[in-house]
Design a protein around this motif. Structure first.
Motif, short mmCIF file in Angstrom:
data_model
loop_
_atom_site.label_atom_id
_atom_site.label_comp_id
_atom_site.label_asym_id
_atom_site.label_seq_id
_atom_site.Cartn_x
_atom_site.Cartn_y
_atom_site.Cartn_z
N TYR A 133 0.86 -1.28 0.13
CA TYR A 133 -0.09 -0.09 -0.07
C TYR A 133 0.76 1.34 0.14
O TYR A 133 1.78 1.22 0.68
CB TYR A 133 -0.75 0.09 1.11
CG TYR A 133 -1.94 -0.96 1.49
CD1 TYR A 133 -3.07 -0.80 0.81
CD2 TYR A 133 -1.68 -2.40 2.05
CE1 TYR A 133 -4.11 -1.98 0.96
CE2 TYR A 133 -2.48 -3.28 2.12
CZ TYR A 133 -3.79 -3.13 1.82
OH TYR A 133 -4.97 -4.02 1.52
N ASP A 137 -9.78 -7.85 1.66
CA ASP A 137 -10.55 -7.11 2.69
C ASP A 137 -10.14 -7.07 4.03
O ASP A 137 -10.28 -5.80 4.66
CB ASP A 137 -11.98 -7.80 2.54
CG ASP A 137 -12.73 -7.59 1.48
OD1 ASP A 137 -12.68 -6.69 0.44
OD2 ASP A 137 -13.82 -8.53 1.04
N ASP A 183 -7.38 -4.65 3.96
CA ASP A 183 -7.75 -3.21 4.10
C ASP A 183 -8.18 -2.67 5.19
O ASP A 183 -7.88 -1.47 5.58
CB ASP A 183 -8.88 -3.00 2.94
CG ASP A 183 -8.75 -3.21 1.65
OD1 ASP A 183 -7.29 -3.02 1.28
OD2 ASP A 183 -9.50 -3.13 0.68
#
Length: 259
Positions: free
Chosen positions: A125, A185, A188
């Motif tokens: 990220y 997910d 995240d």
């Protein structure tokens, strides 16, 4: 810390794209670009058009990238690279264009021993903290798709191992219990928790500067019922400059089977 992460990313990027690392240390690296990579990042379209038109032997460039200027020995000349530098953003963009996600198997050298590989999902990220100043951070997180265990610094772990797009002989790779989509997910959510744990004082500082400059702007137009168009333009520009915001981009990721 961040310079080291950038250095690791660069080393892995060029290695995966078949660009030979000629020399370097933990503070810099010099790479021999392939023809394809030269065309992608060196911005030499006229050179390549000429070479191809006259059928001349191509000479792709060598590139020296410096990730830590302070600890670099004198005599090394190259391009400084850091979070926010155009070159690093260019390499991020190339990574996305060439495919964000990969599926790789840890390479096992001893073919006589049966090895079990466990599936992991890994995501890199880029988090940008934006106001009147911008701060960018890289986070690499992995998740075991059998147990749900989460590992920070996942990219650094991958760089210590050898991988292949096909499994080695005598290797059994476990099927995942947690699907990659559910794993992303979960990651995240993890990156959201990491962001919440970061120092938030920059938000208050940005809002303080915003209110101060807004007060100055209002002072100049105090008492005017019909403010000129310039006032609205300045007010909008001020909001775009000072309003705190956080963006999260996935640089790259993949499914990795690890020993």
């Amino acid at each position: 810390m961040h310079a080291q992460e950038i250095h690791t990313f660069l080393h892995q990027f060029f290695k995966e794209n078949h660009c030979e690392v000629l020399h370097g240390n933990e503070h810099y690296l010099t790479v021999q670009l392939t023809i394809d990579m030269d065309k992608k990042i060196m911005n030499r379209p006229f050179y390549w058009r000429y070479v191809e038109s006259v059928n001349e032997t191509p000479n792709p460039a060598q590139l020296t990238l410096i990730t830590d200027m302070q600890h670099l020995n004198s005599g090394i000349k190259g391009e400084a690279i850091h979070l926010g530098s155009p070159r690093l953003h260019q390499l991020f963009r190339v990574t996305k264009e060439m495919g964000r996600y990969v599926k790789m198997y840890e390479r096992i050298s001893d073919a006589h021993i049966q090895v079990i590989l466990t599936p992991w999902i890994g995501v890199n990220y880029k988090v940008s903290f934006i106001s009147h100043q911008t701060k960018e951070m890289l986070y690499s997180i992995g998740m075991n798709l059998m147990t749900g265990a989460v590992m920070n610094g996942f990219h650094e772990t991958l760089c210590t191992r050898q991988f292949s797009p096909e499994p080695s002989e005598q290797v059994f790779h476990l099927p995942y219990i947690i699907t990659p989509a559910r794993g992303i997910d979960r990651l995240d959510q993890v990156i959201d928790q990491i962001i919440e744990g970061e120092d938030q004082s920059w938000i208050a500082e940005a809002e303080k500067r915003w209110k101060r400059d807004q007060a100055v702007l209002d002072y100049f137009y105090e008492g005017q019922e019909q403010k000129p168009e310039y006032y609205d333009v300045e007010k909008q520009a001020m909001e775009e400059r000072f309003k705190p915001r956080i963006t999260v981009d996935i640089v790259s990721g993949g499914l990795f089977y690890l020993k």
